[in-house]
Design an enzyme around this catalytic site. Sequence first.
Site, PDB file in Angstrom:
ATOM      1  N   THR A  17       0.789  -0.989   0.020  1.00  0.00           N
ATOM      2  CA  THR A  17       0.327   0.121   0.275  1.00  0.00           C
ATOM      3  C   THR A  17       1.143   1.371   0.262  1.00  0.00           C
ATOM      4  OG1 THR A  17      -2.123  -1.065   1.863  1.00  0.00           O
ATOM      5  CG2 THR A  17      -1.205   1.026   1.631  1.00  0.00           C
ATOM      6  N   THR A  44      -0.404   2.458   7.020  1.00  0.00           N
ATOM      7  CA  THR A  44      -1.082   0.421   6.175  1.00  0.00           C
ATOM      8  C   THR A  44      -0.383  -0.712   7.341  1.00  0.00           C
ATOM      9  OG1 THR A  44       0.918  -0.187   4.818  1.00  0.00           O
ATOM     10  CG2 THR A  44       2.255   0.804   6.127  1.00  0.00           C
ATOM     11  N   GLY A  45      -1.270  -1.302   7.245  1.00  0.00           N
ATOM     12  CA  GLY A  45      -1.349  -2.651   7.858  1.00  0.00           C
ATOM     13  C   GLY A  45      -2.876  -3.664   7.588  1.00  0.00           C
ATOM     14  N   THR A  46      -3.088  -4.358   8.777  1.00  0.00           N
ATOM     15  CA  THR A  46      -4.282  -4.940   8.292  1.00  0.00           C
ATOM     16  C   THR A  46      -5.037  -4.114   8.808  1.00  0.00           C
ATOM     17  OG1 THR A  46      -3.244  -5.933  10.591  1.00  0.00           O
ATOM     18  CG2 THR A  46      -3.592  -7.722   8.814  1.00  0.00           C
ATOM     19  N   GLY A  47      -5.841  -3.081   7.021  1.00  0.00           N
ATOM     20  CA  GLY A  47      -7.020  -2.319   7.581  1.00  0.00           C
ATOM     21  C   GLY A  47      -7.682  -2.817   9.259  1.00  0.00           C
ATOM     22  N   ILE A  67     -14.219  -3.258   2.493  1.00  0.00           N
ATOM     23  CA  ILE A  67     -13.178  -1.461   2.191  1.00  0.00           C
ATOM     24  C   ILE A  67     -12.321  -1.779   3.494  1.00  0.00           C
ATOM     25  CG2 ILE A  67     -13.672   0.893   2.681  1.00  0.00           C
ATOM     26  CD1 ILE A  67     -16.710  -0.476   1.200  1.00  0.00           C
TER      27      ILE A  67
HETATM   28  N1  ASP Z   1      -4.035  -0.929   5.086  1.00  0.00           N
HETATM   29  C1  ASP Z   1      -5.000  -1.979   3.655  1.00  0.00           C
HETATM   30  C2  ASP Z   1      -6.055  -2.299   3.718  1.00  0.00           C
HETATM   31  O1  ASP Z   1      -6.419  -2.681   5.338  1.00  0.00           O
HETATM   32  C3  ASP Z   1      -3.650  -2.734   3.652  1.00  0.00           C
HETATM   33  C4  ASP Z   1      -2.371  -2.388   3.397  1.00  0.00           C
HETATM   34  O2  ASP Z   1      -1.846  -1.454   3.761  1.00  0.00           O
HETATM   35  O3  ASP Z   1      -1.415  -3.272   2.951  1.00  0.00           O
HETATM   36  O4  ASP Z   1      -7.190  -1.997   2.595  1.00  0.00           O
END
Ligand code: ASP
Length: 348
Positions: free
Chosen positions: A211, A262-265, A240
């Site tokens: 991301t 960024t991460g596990t949204g 989403i």
């Molecule tokens: N945060 C993003 C989502 O969960 C994924 C990511 O940051 O890689 O859609």
Amino acid sequence: MRLSILIIAISTLFYSCDTQKKTKKVKEPNSFAIVIHGGAGGGITRDNISEKRQKVYEQKLEEALNAGYTILEKGGNSQDAIQAAITIMEDSPLFNAGKGSVYNSEGNQEMDAAIMNGKTLNSGAIAGVNYIKNPILAARIVMDSSKHVMLSGKGAVILAEKYGIELVDSTYFYDEKRINQLKRVQGKEKNQIDHTALNKEFDLQDHKYGTVGAVAIDMEGNITAGTSTGGMTNKKYGRIGDVPVIGAGTYANNTTCGISATGTGEYFIRTVASHEVSSLIQYGNQTPPEALHHVIFNQIEPLGGEGGMILIDKYGDVYWDFNSSGMFRALKKSDGETKIEMFKKNRS
Ligand code: ASP
């Protein structure tokens, strides 16, 4: 007499110390800065990414960073700066945004993006879209040219087209390596951020990360934050993430800071992560590094979440933090400081 002189001297000393403390930090006149990220995750380690590959990432991060920096340097605004940086990363298949977007469980790409102006608190976001070559540009249209904050799917595409944003056939986003990533987890009821440690399971040479996001402060002291993503591999159709949710993955407020996550949204939504950091600075008397650390390690991590955030505060200082093995990240400030990093090192 002597005693009263002593009392006056001591109180003057305290007063000046106090005044100094309160006025110590100011934004240098005409200073500016930009920070970007290309995703965080457990797969970002020296063992997993060859030196040659590291160079490729570094070059693209540098190109995006410089595109934004050049705009700021010429006196341009922070909205244009982050947009320039993000579109470069969206056009690169190296990242999970725009052209490099990951696939959902149905084998389709659905992208999310958001932008927020820290001066007006105006914001724009799009969710679950395809066909828009640069989702961040469509988010900007929502912010600048509609009364709304978030548009999803077809409605977002129609608005983007109306304002002349480039649309492409969905084949533009096709990426065989992303399809292979999906096949490896499809049917396993497992979503993953693009860069989660799947080291043993995955062909890491093929493994791509990220991301993308950017935060900038311009000479006027206005902060903008933006984020763009394909989401998570094998996410459910219609899912989403945090990116377009203002206050979760993206937030900006000139009185505190701008943030892109960024991460596990899901965990960033549940903790309203970006706004929480801003609130801890505003009302909790915390410094930006304290606030970032608190939200990532005391709120997101205990729930099982992984990821990171980049931040610029109202003084133009830049920070980042993450609880994963790495996060692609880079910063450039008008005082000459420049950094491009990807592996563990918690603070800037
Ligand atoms: N945060 C993003 C989502 O969960 C994924 C990511 O940051 O890689 O859609």
